[in-house]
Scaffold this motif. Structure first.
Motif, PDB file in Angstrom:
ATOM      1  N   UNK B  59       0.849  -1.194   0.000  1.00 38.75           N
ATOM      2  CA  UNK B  59       0.000   0.000   0.000  1.00 38.75           C
ATOM      3  C   UNK B  59       0.885   1.244   0.000  1.00 38.75           C
ATOM      4  N   UNK B  60       0.273   2.367  -0.254  1.00 38.82           N
ATOM      5  CA  UNK B  60       1.010   3.620  -0.140  1.00 38.82           C
ATOM      6  C   UNK B  60       0.798   4.177   1.265  1.00 38.82           C
ATOM      7  N   UNK B  61       1.870   4.614   1.881  1.00 38.26           N
ATOM      8  CA  UNK B  61       1.693   5.204   3.211  1.00 38.26           C
ATOM      9  C   UNK B  61       1.443   6.694   3.104  1.00 38.26           C
ATOM     10  N   UNK B  62       1.785   7.252   1.960  1.00 44.78           N
ATOM     11  CA  UNK B  62       1.424   8.654   1.758  1.00 44.78           C
ATOM     12  C   UNK B  62       1.146   8.927   0.289  1.00 44.78           C
ATOM     13  N   UNK B  63       0.237   9.835   0.064  1.00 50.97           N
ATOM     14  CA  UNK B  63      -0.171  10.155  -1.294  1.00 50.97           C
ATOM     15  C   UNK B  63      -0.233  11.663  -1.425  1.00 50.97           C
ATOM     16  N   UNK B  64       0.339  12.158  -2.493  1.00 49.17           N
ATOM     17  CA  UNK B  64       0.286  13.593  -2.737  1.00 49.17           C
ATOM     18  C   UNK B  64      -0.501  13.832  -4.010  1.00 49.17           C
ATOM     19  N   UNK B  65      -1.539  14.644  -3.896  1.00 48.52           N
ATOM     20  CA  UNK B  65      -2.416  14.861  -5.044  1.00 48.52           C
ATOM     21  C   UNK B  65      -2.015  16.120  -5.798  1.00 48.52           C
ATOM     22  N   UNK B  66      -2.668  16.271  -6.931  1.00 47.18           N
ATOM     23  CA  UNK B  66      -2.372  17.392  -7.824  1.00 47.18           C
ATOM     24  C   UNK B  66      -2.295  18.725  -7.093  1.00 47.18           C
ATOM     25  N   UNK B  67      -1.246  19.433  -7.369  1.00 48.24           N
ATOM     26  CA  UNK B  67      -1.205  20.833  -6.967  1.00 48.24           C
ATOM     27  C   UNK B  67      -0.654  21.111  -5.597  1.00 48.24           C
ATOM     28  N   UNK B  68      -0.325  20.081  -4.843  1.00 47.52           N
ATOM     29  CA  UNK B  68       0.094  20.348  -3.469  1.00 47.52           C
ATOM     30  C   UNK B  68       1.461  21.014  -3.442  1.00 47.52           C
ATOM     31  N   UNK B  69       1.482  22.241  -3.000  1.00 51.70           N
ATOM     32  CA  UNK B  69       2.765  22.940  -2.983  1.00 51.70           C
ATOM     33  C   UNK B  69       3.010  23.612  -1.643  1.00 51.70           C
ATOM     34  N   UNK B  70       2.193  23.222  -0.649  1.00 54.22           N
ATOM     35  CA  UNK B  70       2.327  23.926   0.633  1.00 54.22           C
ATOM     36  C   UNK B  70       3.715  23.722   1.191  1.00 54.22           C
ATOM     37  N   UNK B  71       4.478  24.739   1.176  1.00 55.04           N
ATOM     38  CA  UNK B  71       5.827  24.612   1.689  1.00 55.04           C
ATOM     39  C   UNK B  71       6.078  25.745   2.653  1.00 55.04           C
TER      40      UNK B  71
END
Lengths: 183, 785
Positions: B59-71
């Motif tokens: 499984x994936x333990x983390x997934x990042x979806x479109x556009x996530x740029x919070x830095x």
């Protein structure tokens, strides 16, 4: 008692058509329908000798009640019938149907909001969910974050992916503060 | 399409049955499991087979979806990580750490010849990739989230093309769609919005805003000048009122010894000067404000008119109106109050602090003692205050919604006798609002008095220490007074500076939203060397087109039709069959996804907008009358026409008679706030408009659908006059209106099911025949037929 209900009852008593009769909904029960999981992991149903090789379950009330009034439909969106309540089915079968519902409605449930950062019309969420950590982007406004019941919050990201917060009142104060600004 | 991650290539190389990575024509990374959770499943397409690379247990333990740029700054590491995750790292492998275990990839090959088709089942916010084999057995291959929908749709169409043995064209446009910011490598938050918020923030917005202000350079210089003079003269007053008045004039020392009248005169003079500069500054400021707002609004409005229809359908109209109005006002504040107040307040702070330090540096440092406390309170309390005000705002919005809801629905409320219930509903939200309001006010009336007290405390410290110094003779009373006055002048600017960060980001997002509209690239744009045709014959060829507003929701599938010059083509079908979409494509309100539409042999995408708009006329069910007179409305397409033309067009459109009946005739003002016209009247006006437009191709989109039978007959006559000598495409669900069409096409679910003349289709006894039967029956039942 509300007036219209009285009229309806009298109508039924006089032999006129009741609501249920007029709606002509075909209810599927364990007696008239046989649901089977196919080899290819699809759901098929046979209703009174008519076989539907693959059907999909649509909840009428996906947010408030996933157990009742489930519409069984083909890919062409033709209604095969409705399941009044999953409780009418034997446990094993009900489980199979619930699995199918879960496939259609799956949305990670957020267990902890780690951070929400707002910038230029977007909110960037980072959250622990039942499906691992998720990072996603939500466009502000336009009903992308909305309460679907008293406590349940539905969040849709820029691609239309859905995430849920089951109970707002279970969030810590810090989490609630972050979420509230997105409402 | 991007390159396949190296680890998957390795898996392919090691597996004997698997194809070599070079054979892959297209690939897709599905990211969902069926059970609930995220998982990678690769679906690879070669010329001969469909290959599945998956590991059901990882499984994936983390997934990042479109556009996530919070830095955030503390999150630099994750920035690098996410970028790599999205783009693939230098070595083009997926980071192992996102997997729940080391993946044990399994390869499964499905021969294309064994597959009948591959299709997507739309789920809620996700999709299911299903294959159907030659025996009709269906099987789910994988599930994917909405983020992959576009790619999945592509995979399906690529597969179909391979199946049909069509040479797959080089697909270039998809790369265009996968937009990442060239500077920082982040995905754009939205694909159609080629704006990188991160990079935009740093360079572009501010300089662009200043660019806008450039036009008003002179005004701004004057504003700043007068503000500085205003502040400068203001700064002199405490000095005059303090040390000059008390120590020199009253104390009898220094150059002003005993000259009380002179000092008072000077104070009055400086106060007057300060006032005059203030008034001058205010006057210029007001003019500048109005001008800037005007420029911004007209800029945005012009930009909006340029955009394609789809832009407006994606955004709610209300949101657009808000943009034009609120954001322009917001930016007006930026120019008018922001820049100038910033400069002046900064100068004030610097000026006052310098004066204070020069007068007595020890006392100056003392009076800063309360400052950290003020800062802490501001930092702590203001976000809370903002949250409370946001909550209040939301409750007001809910309450207002209920009020407008009930007012508009009064008829229903009364009819069902639910006044009590509505009152309770209102009461409930009213209480919620009152609660929020109270909380906000409580907080408000706690924070500000404390702040004021702290500020005054600074003054008290000066009184205490300064007073002691005065007693000891180290300091004069006048200097003390001056000091105190300056201290109080200092707190205002400091509070302003403290709020500036919030205000700044507020302005920048308003500016960014406005620029977004100005920068948006229309989906449908004119080619550089577009062909302009003076005259057209009116031949329309629709060649195997497919189109959908969203991926995997194809509205039209492989539609083909041909209209010769002067012919009338009827399009029939159930609602939702794609009829209106077809005509929208012909007039190029949208561009087709596949296939081609030609007018007189030219692809519509090669023709200039001018050619298309002047030769294609549309009369649709959706009529619109603009604010203005009836005459202006008719002459909309051709404002230079003669009065006779207007009357003739109205006569042909059967509008003349009702217009003449109106007291103001053709000069009757219609549209919002004007005389209201009935549906039939509006429809006849739009037909008159089309007659005057005189196009070679006429599109009638359910032009008479919403009218009663008699009006319809009248309009039908008008339309028959109109269509003579033009190529006409008519959509109607009342089949009677199409009987004299030269050719009919019957559409269902986006496909052309049948085509031919009325007689041919009746003979065929297919779908058209059925529609006609049903139609006639319906008429009989209503007693019309």
């Amino acid at each position: 008692m509300p007036h219209d209900e009285t009229v309806q009852r009298e109508g039924a008593a006089n032999g006129t058509v009741s609501l249920a009769e007029a709606a002509k909904i075909k209810y599927l029960t364990p007696h008239n329908a046989r649901f089977v999981r196919t080899k290819g992991n699809m759901l098929s149903v046979t209703v009174e000798n008519k076989a539907y090789p693959s059907v999909y379950l649509h909840c009428s009330f996906p947010h408030s009640n996933r157990n009742q009034y489930i519409s069984v439909r083909t890919l062409e969106n033709e209604e095969v019938g409705m399941i009044e309540s999953l409780d009418d089915f034997p446990a094993e079968l009900a489980e199979l149907l619930k699995e199918q519902i879960a496939i259609r409605y799956f949305a990670p449930v957020i267990s902890k909001v780690l951070a929400i950062k707002e910038e230029f019309g977007y909110a960037y969420w980072e959250a622990e969910t039942q499906a691992g950590r998720c990072r996603f982007t939500v466009r502000n406004g336009g009903g992308n974050v909305k309460l679907v019941s008293d406590q349940k919050l539905l969040i849709q990201d820029v691609d239309g992916n859905r995430f849920l917060i089951e109970r707002l009142d279970q969030l810590s104060e810090k989490e609630y503060r972050m979420v509230e600004m997105c409402l | 399409m991007g390159t396949i991650p190296n680890d998957i290539c390795e898996v392919l190389k090691q597996n004997e049955q698997a194809p070599a990575p070079e054979e892959i024509k297209y690939w897709l990374r599905c990211d969902r499991t069926l059970k609930g959770g995220f998982q990678h499943t690769y679906v690879l397409l070669t010329e001969k087979e469909l290959v599945l690379v998956h590991d059901p247990l990882t499984m994936l333990t983390e997934t990042t979806f479109t556009g996530y740029t919070a830095v955030t700054n503390k999150d630099k590491w994750s920035k690098r990580f996410i970028t790599r995750w999205n783009k693939g790292s230098k070595h083009n492998t997926v980071q192992k750490s996102i997997y729940s275990r080391d993946p044990d990839w399994k390869v499964e090959c499905l021969a294309a010849e064994q597959i009948e088709n591959v299709f997507i089942v739309n789920l809620v916010a996700a999709g299911l990739l299903v294959v159907k084999d030659l025996n009709g057995e269906e099987r789910t291959l994988a599930a994917f989230s909405n983020s992959q929908m576009k790619k999945a749709t592509r995979l399906v169409s690529q597969f179909e093309k391979l199946k049909r043995l069509e040479a797959s064209k080089e697909e270039r446009d998809e790369e265009k769609g996968a937009g990442t910011c060239p500077t920082c490598g982040m995905l754009y938050p939205q694909q159609e919005r080629k704006v990188c918020p991160k990079c935009m923030k740093k360079h572009a917005i501010f300089s662009r805003l200043l660019g806008l202000a450039g036009k008003y350079r002179v005004s701004i210089v004057f504003i700043v000048l007068f503000m500085l003079l205003n502040a400068g003269t203001g700064l002199a007053i405490p000095y005059l009122q303090g040390t000059v008045l008390f120590d020199q004039a009253l104390g009898g020392t220094g150059p002003f010894a005993g000259q009380i009248a002179l000092v008072i005169g000077l104070i009055i003079l400086f106060r007057t000067l300060s006032l005059v500069f203030g008034v001058l500054f205010g006057m210029i400021n007001a003019r500048l404000g109005a001008n800037v707002a005007f420029d911004l609004k007209s800029g945005v409005f012009t930009a909006m008119q340029r955009l394609s229809l789809s832009f407006f359908q994606k955004k709610q109209t209300g949101q657009l109106m808000t943009r034009v109005n609120n954001d322009a006002t917001e930016l007006q504040f930026f120019f008018v109050d922001g820049i100038s107040y910033f400069i002046v307040n900064a100068m004030n702070i610097v000026g006052i602090v310098i004066i204070l330090l020069l007068m007595d540096w020890k006392l100056t440092l003392l009076c800063f003692i309360p400052m950290p406390f003020v800062m802490i309170i501001i930092r702590q309390a203001f976000p809370k205050l903002w949250r409370l005000s946001w909550r209040r705002h939301r409750r007001v919005a809910v309450m207002n919604a209920i009020i407008s809801d009930t007012t508009r629905g009064t008829r229903v409320v009364k009819a069902f006798g639910k006044e009590r219930q509505e009152m309770d509903r209102f009461q409930h939200s009213n209480m919620a609002f009152a609660g929020a309001e109270q909380n906000f006010n409580k907080m408000n009336s706690t924070v500000f008095p404390i702040l004021t007290m702290l500020t005054q405390f600074g003054g008290l410290i000066i009184w205490a220490f300064g007073g002691a110094k005065v007693m000891q003779g180290e300091l004069t009373f006048g200097v003390l007074m001056t000091f105190i006055n300056y201290i109080f002048m200092l707190y205002g600017p400091i509070q302003f500076m403290n709020n500036i960060a919030g205000w700044w980001s507020y302005c920048m997002s308003a500016a960014q939203r406005i620029f977004e509209i100005q920068d948006a690239v229309p989906d449908v744009s004119e080619k550089k060397d577009a062909i302009h045709l003076e005259v057209i014959r009116g031949e329309i060829e629709v060649d195997d087109i497919s189109f959908g507003y969203e991926p995997n929701k194809m509205i039209l599938k492989q539609v083909t039709m041909h209209a010769r010059p002067g012919q009338m083509i009827g399009v029939v079908g159930h609602s939702g069959a794609g009829k209106s979409t077809l005509v929208n494509l012909i007039s190029r309100l949208y561009d087709v996804n596949e296939g081609e539409i030609r007018i007189d042999g030219h692809d519509v995408r090669d023709l200039s907008f001018d050619t298309l708009r002047s030769h294609i006329g549309i009369v649709s069910q959706e009529t619109y009358v603009f604010m203005g007179t009836i005459a202006e409305n008719i002459a909309y397409a051709n404002p230079d026409c003669t009065l006779a033309d207007i009357v003739h067009a109205a006569k042909i459109a059967k509008a003349h008679d009702f217009i003449e009946k109106l007291p103001d005739g053709y000069d009757t003002i219609v549209g919002t706030g004007g005389h209201s016209l009935s549906g039939g009247e509006k429809q006849r006006l739009s037909i008159a408009r089309a007659i005057l437009h005189n196009p070679s191709i006429l599109i009638l989109d359910e032009a008479t659908a919403s009218l009663d039978t008699e009006t319809e007959l009248q309009i039908q006559e008008a339309l028959e006059m109109l269509i003579q000598g033009r190529t006409t495409i008519a959509i109607a669900h009342r089949l009677s209106t199409l009987r004299n069409a030269d050719y009919l096409i019957v559409m269902d679910k986006g496909k052309v099911m049948e085509a031919g003349t009325h007689d041919e289709l009746m003979h065929l006894e297919g779908m058209y025949y059925e529609l006609v039967q049903k139609h006639d029956k319906a008429l009989q039942m209503r007693g019309v037929g």
